[in-house]
Scaffold this active site. Structure first.
Site, PDB file in Angstrom:
ATOM      1  N   TRP A  16      55.866  17.433  34.566  1.00 49.96           N
ATOM      2  CA  TRP A  16      54.912  18.039  35.493  1.00 49.96           C
ATOM      3  C   TRP A  16      54.806  19.556  35.351  1.00 49.96           C
ATOM      4  O   TRP A  16      53.876  20.163  35.862  1.00 49.96           O
ATOM      5  CB  TRP A  16      55.305  17.719  36.949  1.00 49.96           C
ATOM      6  CG  TRP A  16      56.736  18.045  37.286  1.00 49.96           C
ATOM      7  CD1 TRP A  16      57.784  17.177  37.332  1.00 49.96           C
ATOM      8  CD2 TRP A  16      57.281  19.333  37.593  1.00 49.96           C
ATOM      9  NE1 TRP A  16      58.949  17.845  37.642  1.00 49.96           N
ATOM     10  CE2 TRP A  16      58.672  19.170  37.819  1.00 49.96           C
ATOM     11  CE3 TRP A  16      56.738  20.610  37.712  1.00 49.96           C
ATOM     12  CZ2 TRP A  16      59.507  20.238  38.142  1.00 49.96           C
ATOM     13  CZ3 TRP A  16      57.573  21.685  38.029  1.00 49.96           C
ATOM     14  CH2 TRP A  16      58.932  21.483  38.246  1.00 49.96           C
ATOM     15  N   ASN A  17      55.760  20.203  34.683  1.00 47.45           N
ATOM     16  CA  ASN A  17      55.746  21.672  34.707  1.00 47.45           C
ATOM     17  C   ASN A  17      54.692  22.272  33.774  1.00 47.45           C
ATOM     18  O   ASN A  17      54.088  23.296  34.088  1.00 47.45           O
ATOM     19  CB  ASN A  17      57.137  22.251  34.423  1.00 47.45           C
ATOM     20  CG  ASN A  17      57.713  21.811  33.099  1.00 47.45           C
ATOM     21  OD1 ASN A  17      57.336  20.780  32.545  1.00 47.45           O
ATOM     22  ND2 ASN A  17      58.639  22.587  32.584  1.00 47.45           N
ATOM     23  N   LYS A  74      52.250   8.177  29.432  1.00 44.84           N
ATOM     24  CA  LYS A  74      52.642   8.088  30.840  1.00 44.84           C
ATOM     25  C   LYS A  74      52.861   9.509  31.354  1.00 44.84           C
ATOM     26  O   LYS A  74      53.861  10.153  31.036  1.00 44.84           O
ATOM     27  CB  LYS A  74      53.929   7.274  30.985  1.00 44.84           C
ATOM     28  CG  LYS A  74      54.692   7.472  32.297  1.00 44.84           C
ATOM     29  CD  LYS A  74      53.902   7.026  33.512  1.00 44.84           C
ATOM     30  CE  LYS A  74      54.723   7.224  34.786  1.00 44.84           C
ATOM     31  NZ  LYS A  74      54.750   8.654  35.215  1.00 44.84           N
ATOM     32  N   PRO A  75      51.925  10.046  32.152  1.00 49.89           N
ATOM     33  CA  PRO A  75      52.103  11.404  32.683  1.00 49.89           C
ATOM     34  C   PRO A  75      52.998  11.406  33.916  1.00 49.89           C
ATOM     35  O   PRO A  75      53.233  10.363  34.542  1.00 49.89           O
ATOM     36  CB  PRO A  75      50.675  11.812  33.045  1.00 49.89           C
ATOM     37  CG  PRO A  75      50.011  10.521  33.440  1.00 49.89           C
ATOM     38  CD  PRO A  75      50.630   9.466  32.546  1.00 49.89           C
ATOM     39  N   ALA A  76      53.487  12.574  34.272  1.00 47.66           N
ATOM     40  CA  ALA A  76      54.309  12.718  35.476  1.00 47.66           C
ATOM     41  C   ALA A  76      53.504  12.334  36.714  1.00 47.66           C
ATOM     42  O   ALA A  76      52.300  12.616  36.807  1.00 47.66           O
ATOM     43  CB  ALA A  76      54.808  14.151  35.597  1.00 47.66           C
ATOM     44  N   SER A  77      54.172  11.729  37.665  1.00 53.43           N
ATOM     45  CA  SER A  77      53.487  11.268  38.883  1.00 53.43           C
ATOM     46  C   SER A  77      52.966  12.422  39.726  1.00 53.43           C
ATOM     47  O   SER A  77      52.013  12.256  40.490  1.00 53.43           O
ATOM     48  CB  SER A  77      54.444  10.412  39.719  1.00 53.43           C
ATOM     49  OG  SER A  77      54.835   9.267  38.997  1.00 53.43           O
ATOM     50  N   SER A 128      64.272  15.752  32.326  1.00 48.65           N
ATOM     51  CA  SER A 128      65.645  16.136  32.645  1.00 48.65           C
ATOM     52  C   SER A 128      66.640  15.507  31.674  1.00 48.65           C
ATOM     53  O   SER A 128      66.394  14.451  31.080  1.00 48.65           O
ATOM     54  CB  SER A 128      65.997  15.708  34.072  1.00 48.65           C
ATOM     55  OG  SER A 128      66.146  14.294  34.148  1.00 48.65           O
ATOM     56  N   GLU A 145      63.114  16.311  24.629  1.00 47.53           N
ATOM     57  CA  GLU A 145      63.157  17.746  24.954  1.00 47.53           C
ATOM     58  C   GLU A 145      63.627  17.825  26.393  1.00 47.53           C
ATOM     59  O   GLU A 145      62.882  17.522  27.325  1.00 47.53           O
ATOM     60  CB  GLU A 145      61.773  18.376  24.754  1.00 47.53           C
ATOM     61  CG  GLU A 145      61.818  19.876  24.581  1.00 47.53           C
ATOM     62  CD  GLU A 145      61.653  20.617  25.893  1.00 47.53           C
ATOM     63  OE1 GLU A 145      62.684  21.038  26.454  1.00 47.53           O
ATOM     64  OE2 GLU A 145      60.517  20.766  26.349  1.00 47.53           O
ATOM     65  N   CYS A 153      61.453  24.985  30.987  1.00 49.16           N
ATOM     66  CA  CYS A 153      62.704  24.523  30.380  1.00 49.16           C
ATOM     67  C   CYS A 153      63.331  25.579  29.477  1.00 49.16           C
ATOM     68  O   CYS A 153      64.551  25.703  29.416  1.00 49.16           O
ATOM     69  CB  CYS A 153      62.478  23.226  29.615  1.00 49.16           C
ATOM     70  SG  CYS A 153      61.249  23.360  28.302  1.00 49.16           S
ATOM     71  N   GLU A 157      70.204  24.300  35.777  1.00 51.81           N
ATOM     72  CA  GLU A 157      68.875  24.900  35.730  1.00 51.81           C
ATOM     73  C   GLU A 157      68.426  25.242  37.147  1.00 51.81           C
ATOM     74  O   GLU A 157      68.428  24.382  38.029  1.00 51.81           O
ATOM     75  CB  GLU A 157      67.875  23.916  35.119  1.00 51.81           C
ATOM     76  CG  GLU A 157      67.769  23.974  33.627  1.00 51.81           C
ATOM     77  CD  GLU A 157      66.590  23.167  33.122  1.00 51.81           C
ATOM     78  OE1 GLU A 157      65.695  23.735  32.491  1.00 51.81           O
ATOM     79  OE2 GLU A 157      66.583  21.942  33.349  1.00 51.81           O
ATOM     80  N   GLU A 201      59.074  19.802  18.382  1.00 52.41           N
ATOM     81  CA  GLU A 201      57.628  19.825  18.571  1.00 52.41           C
ATOM     82  C   GLU A 201      57.108  21.149  18.016  1.00 52.41           C
ATOM     83  O   GLU A 201      57.625  22.206  18.357  1.00 52.41           O
ATOM     84  CB  GLU A 201      57.268  19.696  20.058  1.00 52.41           C
ATOM     85  CG  GLU A 201      57.631  18.350  20.633  1.00 52.41           C
ATOM     86  CD  GLU A 201      57.358  18.239  22.126  1.00 52.41           C
ATOM     87  OE1 GLU A 201      57.412  17.107  22.641  1.00 52.41           O
ATOM     88  OE2 GLU A 201      57.098  19.278  22.767  1.00 52.41           O
TER      89      GLU A 201
END
Length: 480
Positions: free
Chosen positions: A149-150, A173-176, A227, A248, A282, A382, A459
């Site tokens: 999501w970030n 599948k994207p973050a909710s 995470s 990652e 991150c 973090e 990446e």
């Protein structure tokens, strides 16, 4: 104009469901949309479509695949402002940062549109007069992609572009927390006329969707950003099929400022990096190591810059938006309270913003702490928030020891004018990426990724293509 964003895309067609989940604006706490809550059935259909499409997509020429990617990048840039608004509404970051993310996504896609044309094999000397050895590089197959999501737009581009350029097909599948920007970006890809099934997006229950992707043998590769805790679980799931996986994961990046550094330049770069995306990055700086000889001067320069940061709704001309959720605020509060209890001093901020325009949002004041020590939780975990803890050090050995003992190994930064120190530190820091006299690491042509518990795989650059290619060795014996 962009279409509505309350659907998934499977096999080139819209899919809506009665069961949905809410998307929340973290600046206001308001529900801004309802997105389909897909599960095993929808994920299976998406894999069916991607598997069928792979047979033809993988056989297209690199130039043909490049054409779709270049059109996708054009579409993102043409719709930048509207896409940025979608991103800001559900993630919270300022519009200026959101626009930069869309532009960066287009740049990344364009780079891979060209790099995909340079997937080469090898011809190797045989071991006999009759033997000919060739090495082919072929696409892995169907790839499952789980994005965070970030940076929910950039991560789609960073994963999908090299996969598609390599000839793979995708189930995303994207973050909710941030599904709408993912849907919108995939719509811009589908608008290029790319064949149905090459790219699919499933929103909904992350556990069910992830489990389905891992259990399906047709999904040959998983790419995940998130995470470390979840990454370890996914590695265990991948083991059942020896499924290829790139991860990652979390970071705990130090920045180290030596006495000979340009302190103004260092302070400017540190604040820019530390408070980008409200500290939710991150590879962002987690802890600041200031040499004892310049600790006071550097702290003053950092504090003066942090005091100028404006916090508010990302739609307004501010430098910081909200954190992504109330849970994120709670985590930051706990880390700051732990540091205070153990002797840290708060020079700026140090609390949640609750009054007036901040009353309904997930806002935390930009914060600077001094007298921070290594027994405090924020030096081990973090922070993922707008908090800058400053520690002091005496020599290189101490800060290198921090890096070597750190379970994470994503990134590190340092500032110095001593060329000998540059090599000692760059080689000695136990991380995957090092920034020297600057903090920019995320560029399309370079390999982004970490070591140790920060993950595996890269990446960016030609290294990013390797993640989606298999190596096939062919031995040919000539006959008389």
């Amino acid at each position: 104009m962009l279409q509505t964003l309350n659907h998934m895309w499977i096999n080139g067609e819209k899919v809506s469901l009665e069961e949905t989940f809410e998307v929340i604006n973290p600046a206001s706490g308001e529900v801004i949309d309802h997105v389909p809550s897909g599960g095993e059935k929808e994920t299976r259909l998406a894999v069916d479509a991607a598997s069928a499409a792979f047979a033809t997509w993988s056989k297209l020429t690199a130039k043909e695949r490049s054409g779709y990617l270049l059109k996708w990048a054009d579409n993102l840039e043409e719709n930048r402002d509207q896409l940025a608004l979608i991103l800001t509404e559900e993630q919270g970051k300022p519009l200026s940062e959101a626009k930069g993310e869309i532009e960066g996504s287009a740049e990344f896609i364009r780079w891979y549109a060209e790099e995909g044309k340079r997937i080469y094999g090898d011809v190797i000397q045989g071991s006999s007069e009759e033997q000919r050895i060739m090495v082919f590089r072929q696409p892995v197959g169907v790839c499952g992609m789980i994005t965070p999501w970030n940076f929910p737009g950039a991560m789609i581009a960073r994963k999908a572009a090299p996969a598609l350029a390599s000839g793979c097909t995708v189930v995303l599948k994207p973050a909710s927390q941030t599904p709408r920007i993912a849907i919108a970006m995939i719509e811009q890809l589908l608008a290029t006329g790319i064949p149905g099934g090459v790219v699919n997006i499933v929103t909904g229950n992350p556990r069910v969707i992830g489990k389905t992707l891992f259990e399906d043998e047709r999904v040959r590769k998983i790419s995940f950003t998130g995470s470390t805790h979840i990454g370890k679980q996914l590695m265990r799931q991948a083991a059942d099929q020896v499924k290829r996986i790139s991860l990652e994961l979390g970071g705990n990046a130090p920045v180290i400022v030596f006495p000979d550094a340009d302190l103004d330049k260092a302070a400017e770069a540190i604040v820019g990096n530390k408070f980008e995306n409200c500290g939710q990055m991150c590879n962002g700086i987690n802890v600041i190591f200031a040499h004892q000889d310049i600790q006071t001067a550097l702290t003053e320069k950092i504090v003066s810059r942090v005091q100028e940061l404006e916090v508010g709704n990302g739609k307004d001309p501010v430098q910081l938006g909200p954190l992504v959720s109330d849970d994120a605020v709670l985590n930051v509060e706990q880390l700051v309270n732990d540091a205070r209890q153990k002797g840290a001093d708060v020079l700026v901020g140090g609390s949640r913003l609750k009054d007036g325009m901040y009353s309904s949002g997930a806002f935390y004041a930009p914060t600077v702490l001094t007298n921070v020590t290594l027994d405090m939780a924020m030096t081990k975990e973090e922070i993922f928030g707008p908090v800058a803890p400053i520690l002091t050090f005496k020599d290189e050995k101490g800060v290198l020891q921090f890096s070597r003992q750190n379970q994470c190994g994503l990134a590190a930064y340092f500032f110095t004018k001593d060329i000998n120190r540059v090599y000692r530190m760059a080689e000695g820091l136990d991380v995957g990426m090092v920034g020297v006299n600057g903090t920019q690491l995320s560029v399309p042509q370079a390999p982004f990724g970490g070591i140790k518990e920060s993950g595996m795989g890269r990446e960016g650059g030609h290294y990013g293509l390797d993640e989606f290619l298999e190596v096939k060795y062919i031995s040919l014996t000539l006959e008389d």
